[in-house]
Design a protein around this motif. Structure first.
Motif, PDB file in Angstrom:
ATOM      1  N   LEU A   4       0.719  -1.135   0.115  1.00 23.49           N
ATOM      2  CA  LEU A   4      -0.009  -0.168  -0.009  1.00 23.49           C
ATOM      3  C   LEU A   4       0.889   1.192  -0.244  1.00 23.49           C
ATOM      4  O   LEU A   4       0.478   2.138  -0.731  1.00 23.49           O
ATOM      5  CB  LEU A   4      -0.984  -0.158   1.282  1.00 23.49           C
ATOM      6  N   ARG A   5       1.911   0.981   0.829  1.00 22.54           N
ATOM      7  CA  ARG A   5       2.806   2.286   0.845  1.00 22.54           C
ATOM      8  C   ARG A   5       3.553   2.675  -0.545  1.00 22.54           C
ATOM      9  O   ARG A   5       3.566   3.610  -1.088  1.00 22.54           O
ATOM     10  CB  ARG A   5       3.879   1.956   1.930  1.00 22.54           C
ATOM     11  N   ASP A   6       4.042   1.641  -1.261  1.00 23.76           N
ATOM     12  CA  ASP A   6       4.475   1.711  -2.510  1.00 23.76           C
ATOM     13  C   ASP A   6       3.353   2.056  -3.406  1.00 23.76           C
ATOM     14  O   ASP A   6       3.842   2.965  -4.423  1.00 23.76           O
ATOM     15  CB  ASP A   6       5.142   0.218  -2.920  1.00 23.76           C
ATOM     16  N   ALA A   7       2.097   1.818  -3.355  1.00 24.92           N
ATOM     17  CA  ALA A   7       1.246   2.398  -4.236  1.00 24.92           C
ATOM     18  C   ALA A   7       0.664   3.669  -4.235  1.00 24.92           C
ATOM     19  O   ALA A   7       0.632   4.444  -5.173  1.00 24.92           O
ATOM     20  CB  ALA A   7      -0.114   1.406  -3.956  1.00 24.92           C
ATOM     21  N   LEU A   8       0.880   4.189  -3.013  1.00 26.30           N
ATOM     22  CA  LEU A   8       0.800   5.715  -2.525  1.00 26.30           C
ATOM     23  C   LEU A   8       1.747   6.417  -3.208  1.00 26.30           C
ATOM     24  O   LEU A   8       1.515   7.567  -3.603  1.00 26.30           O
ATOM     25  CB  LEU A   8       0.602   5.966  -1.097  1.00 26.30           C
ATOM     26  N   SER A   9       2.951   6.009  -3.380  1.00 26.60           N
ATOM     27  CA  SER A   9       4.132   6.725  -3.781  1.00 26.60           C
ATOM     28  C   SER A   9       3.957   7.001  -5.368  1.00 26.60           C
ATOM     29  O   SER A   9       4.576   7.780  -5.883  1.00 26.60           O
ATOM     30  CB  SER A   9       5.455   6.420  -3.375  1.00 26.60           C
ATOM     31  N   GLU A  10       3.018   6.064  -5.989  1.00 32.89           N
ATOM     32  CA  GLU A  10       3.016   6.045  -7.360  1.00 32.89           C
ATOM     33  C   GLU A  10       1.797   6.922  -7.709  1.00 32.89           C
ATOM     34  O   GLU A  10       1.281   6.982  -8.877  1.00 32.89           O
ATOM     35  CB  GLU A  10       2.890   4.728  -7.968  1.00 32.89           C
ATOM     36  N   LEU A  11       1.044   7.416  -6.739  1.00 30.99           N
ATOM     37  CA  LEU A  11      -0.068   8.375  -7.388  1.00 30.99           C
ATOM     38  C   LEU A  11       0.457   9.778  -7.843  1.00 30.99           C
ATOM     39  O   LEU A  11       1.535   9.964  -8.011  1.00 30.99           O
ATOM     40  CB  LEU A  11      -0.816   8.841  -6.046  1.00 30.99           C
ATOM     41  N   PRO A  12      -0.204  10.150  -8.860  1.00 32.63           N
ATOM     42  CA  PRO A  12       0.024  11.442  -9.293  1.00 32.63           C
ATOM     43  C   PRO A  12       0.526  12.599  -8.507  1.00 32.63           C
ATOM     44  O   PRO A  12       0.090  12.740  -7.369  1.00 32.63           O
ATOM     45  CB  PRO A  12      -1.165  11.984 -10.245  1.00 32.63           C
ATOM     46  N   GLU A  68      -3.724  24.569 -18.630  1.00 33.37           N
ATOM     47  CA  GLU A  68      -3.914  24.057 -17.552  1.00 33.37           C
ATOM     48  C   GLU A  68      -2.928  23.245 -16.822  1.00 33.37           C
ATOM     49  O   GLU A  68      -2.442  22.253 -17.547  1.00 33.37           O
ATOM     50  CB  GLU A  68      -5.221  23.022 -17.978  1.00 33.37           C
ATOM     51  N   GLU A  69      -2.840  23.712 -15.714  1.00 31.88           N
ATOM     52  CA  GLU A  69      -1.593  23.221 -14.859  1.00 31.88           C
ATOM     53  C   GLU A  69      -1.988  22.010 -14.018  1.00 31.88           C
ATOM     54  O   GLU A  69      -1.319  21.355 -13.726  1.00 31.88           O
ATOM     55  CB  GLU A  69      -1.020  24.402 -13.884  1.00 31.88           C
ATOM     56  N   ARG A  70      -3.120  21.866 -13.627  1.00 34.27           N
ATOM     57  CA  ARG A  70      -3.703  21.136 -12.602  1.00 34.27           C
ATOM     58  C   ARG A  70      -5.063  20.307 -12.941  1.00 34.27           C
ATOM     59  O   ARG A  70      -6.015  20.112 -12.262  1.00 34.27           O
ATOM     60  CB  ARG A  70      -3.948  21.874 -11.366  1.00 34.27           C
ATOM     61  N   PRO A  71      -4.811  19.811 -14.052  1.00 32.89           N
ATOM     62  CA  PRO A  71      -6.079  18.653 -14.191  1.00 32.89           C
ATOM     63  C   PRO A  71      -5.892  17.557 -13.156  1.00 32.89           C
ATOM     64  O   PRO A  71      -5.039  17.165 -13.007  1.00 32.89           O
ATOM     65  CB  PRO A  71      -5.755  18.283 -15.854  1.00 32.89           C
ATOM     66  N   LEU A  72      -7.252  17.173 -12.995  1.00 36.12           N
ATOM     67  CA  LEU A  72      -7.061  15.631 -12.011  1.00 36.12           C
ATOM     68  C   LEU A  72      -8.098  14.791 -12.348  1.00 36.12           C
ATOM     69  O   LEU A  72      -9.354  15.333 -12.543  1.00 36.12           O
ATOM     70  CB  LEU A  72      -7.078  16.324 -10.539  1.00 36.12           C
ATOM     71  N   PHE A  73      -7.641  13.735 -12.877  1.00 36.66           N
ATOM     72  CA  PHE A  73      -8.797  12.694 -12.763  1.00 36.66           C
ATOM     73  C   PHE A  73      -7.909  11.394 -12.209  1.00 36.66           C
ATOM     74  O   PHE A  73      -6.787  10.985 -12.718  1.00 36.66           O
ATOM     75  CB  PHE A  73      -9.107  12.227 -14.252  1.00 36.66           C
ATOM     76  N   LEU A  74      -8.383  10.901 -11.219  1.00 34.48           N
ATOM     77  CA  LEU A  74      -7.575   9.902 -10.321  1.00 34.48           C
ATOM     78  C   LEU A  74      -8.409   8.651 -10.577  1.00 34.48           C
ATOM     79  O   LEU A  74      -9.630   8.586 -10.391  1.00 34.48           O
ATOM     80  CB  LEU A  74      -7.592  10.211  -8.750  1.00 34.48           C
ATOM     81  N   ASP A  75      -7.526   7.547 -11.083  1.00 33.53           N
ATOM     82  CA  ASP A  75      -8.324   6.238 -10.957  1.00 33.53           C
ATOM     83  C   ASP A  75      -6.985   5.295 -10.779  1.00 33.53           C
ATOM     84  O   ASP A  75      -6.239   5.094 -11.278  1.00 33.53           O
ATOM     85  CB  ASP A  75      -8.237   6.011 -12.460  1.00 33.53           C
ATOM     86  N   ALA A  76      -7.038   4.908  -9.336  1.00 36.39           N
ATOM     87  CA  ALA A  76      -6.073   4.251  -8.449  1.00 36.39           C
ATOM     88  C   ALA A  76      -6.614   3.006  -7.954  1.00 36.39           C
ATOM     89  O   ALA A  76      -7.763   2.970  -7.330  1.00 36.39           O
ATOM     90  CB  ALA A  76      -5.555   5.279  -7.442  1.00 36.39           C
ATOM     91  N   GLU A  77      -5.845   1.943  -7.914  1.00 32.05           N
ATOM     92  CA  GLU A  77      -6.010   0.515  -7.209  1.00 32.05           C
ATOM     93  C   GLU A  77      -5.231   0.693  -6.241  1.00 32.05           C
ATOM     94  O   GLU A  77      -3.997   0.667  -6.590  1.00 32.05           O
ATOM     95  CB  GLU A  77      -5.964  -0.308  -8.082  1.00 32.05           C
ATOM     96  N   LEU A  78      -5.532   0.666  -4.931  1.00 28.41           N
ATOM     97  CA  LEU A  78      -4.810   0.455  -3.883  1.00 28.41           C
ATOM     98  C   LEU A  78      -4.782  -0.872  -3.165  1.00 28.41           C
ATOM     99  O   LEU A  78      -5.992  -1.053  -2.613  1.00 28.41           O
ATOM    100  CB  LEU A  78      -4.916   1.548  -2.807  1.00 28.41           C
ATOM    101  N   PRO A  79      -3.882  -1.559  -2.949  1.00 32.10           N
ATOM    102  CA  PRO A  79      -3.828  -2.818  -2.276  1.00 32.10           C
ATOM    103  C   PRO A  79      -4.229  -2.658  -0.549  1.00 32.10           C
ATOM    104  O   PRO A  79      -3.569  -1.709  -0.215  1.00 32.10           O
ATOM    105  CB  PRO A  79      -2.754  -3.512  -2.425  1.00 32.10           C
ATOM    106  N   LEU A  80      -5.128  -3.356  -0.177  1.00 33.12           N
ATOM    107  CA  LEU A  80      -5.375  -3.138   1.201  1.00 33.12           C
ATOM    108  C   LEU A  80      -4.515  -3.832   2.047  1.00 33.12           C
ATOM    109  O   LEU A  80      -4.055  -4.944   1.756  1.00 33.12           O
ATOM    110  CB  LEU A  80      -6.993  -3.709   1.540  1.00 33.12           C
ATOM    111  N   PRO A  81      -4.095  -3.554   3.299  1.00 34.98           N
ATOM    112  CA  PRO A  81      -3.655  -4.317   4.052  1.00 34.98           C
ATOM    113  C   PRO A  81      -4.210  -5.564   4.505  1.00 34.98           C
ATOM    114  O   PRO A  81      -5.407  -5.484   4.606  1.00 34.98           O
ATOM    115  CB  PRO A  81      -3.139  -3.470   5.419  1.00 34.98           C
ATOM    116  N   PRO A  82      -3.478  -6.777   4.654  1.00 34.03           N
ATOM    117  CA  PRO A  82      -4.154  -8.071   4.881  1.00 34.03           C
ATOM    118  C   PRO A  82      -4.923  -7.928   6.163  1.00 34.03           C
ATOM    119  O   PRO A  82      -5.837  -8.812   6.255  1.00 34.03           O
ATOM    120  CB  PRO A  82      -3.119  -9.052   5.117  1.00 34.03           C
TER     121      PRO A  82
END
Length: 135
Positions: A4-12, A68-82
């Motif tokens: 999850l920590r790794d996935a968060l670091s890959e967000l825009p 446009e400097e700050r477009p935002l469309f977030l489509d993220a899949e984040l693994p849940l902690p077990p």
């Protein structure tokens, strides 16, 4: 939780994320400027948290974008902690800050597990048979 920590670091770059942990839950905080509860969607599928969000901008009719400097469309899949319990998750949004609280599964209480052997089964069977002959 490291996945999850790794996935968060890959967000825009436009998305700031914090992950906090207590004894009983995880708290995921996502800064999504311009996003509202109506323009965000959360789902849990197969051990993953799916986050879709878009910034809803009101463009005055007499203006066109030059840049446009700050477009935002977030489509993220984040693994849940077990140990996260997705069924009891709660989310809130205020001023572009999305907070997702994921309770942790309770650990099984400590207990002693008895160990049996094949000898105990045989002696129990013998006791039953000796009782049957007395009747």
């Amino acid at each position: 939780m490291s996945t999850l920590r790794d996935a968060l670091s890959e967000l825009p770059d436009a998305v700031f994320a914090d992950l906090l942990e207590s004894e009983t839950s995880y708290l995921l905080v996502l800064d999504l400027p311009g996003v509202t509860a109506e323009t965000a969607d959360l789902k849990v599928e197969k051990g993953r948290l799916l986050v879709e969000a878009r910034r809803d901008k009101q463009l005055p009719p007499e203006f066109d974008y030059v840049r446009e400097e700050r477009p935002l469309f977030l489509d993220a899949e984040l693994p849940l902690p077990p140990d996260a319990v997705a069924d009891d998750a709660e989310a809130s949004m205020e001023r572009g800050v999305l907070e997702i609280r994921l309770p942790k599964r309770e650990a099984a209480p400590e207990r002693t597990i008895p160990i049996t052997t094949g000898d105990e089964d045989a002696s129990s069977a013998g006791q039953k048979n000796s009782g049957d002959g007395d009747a």
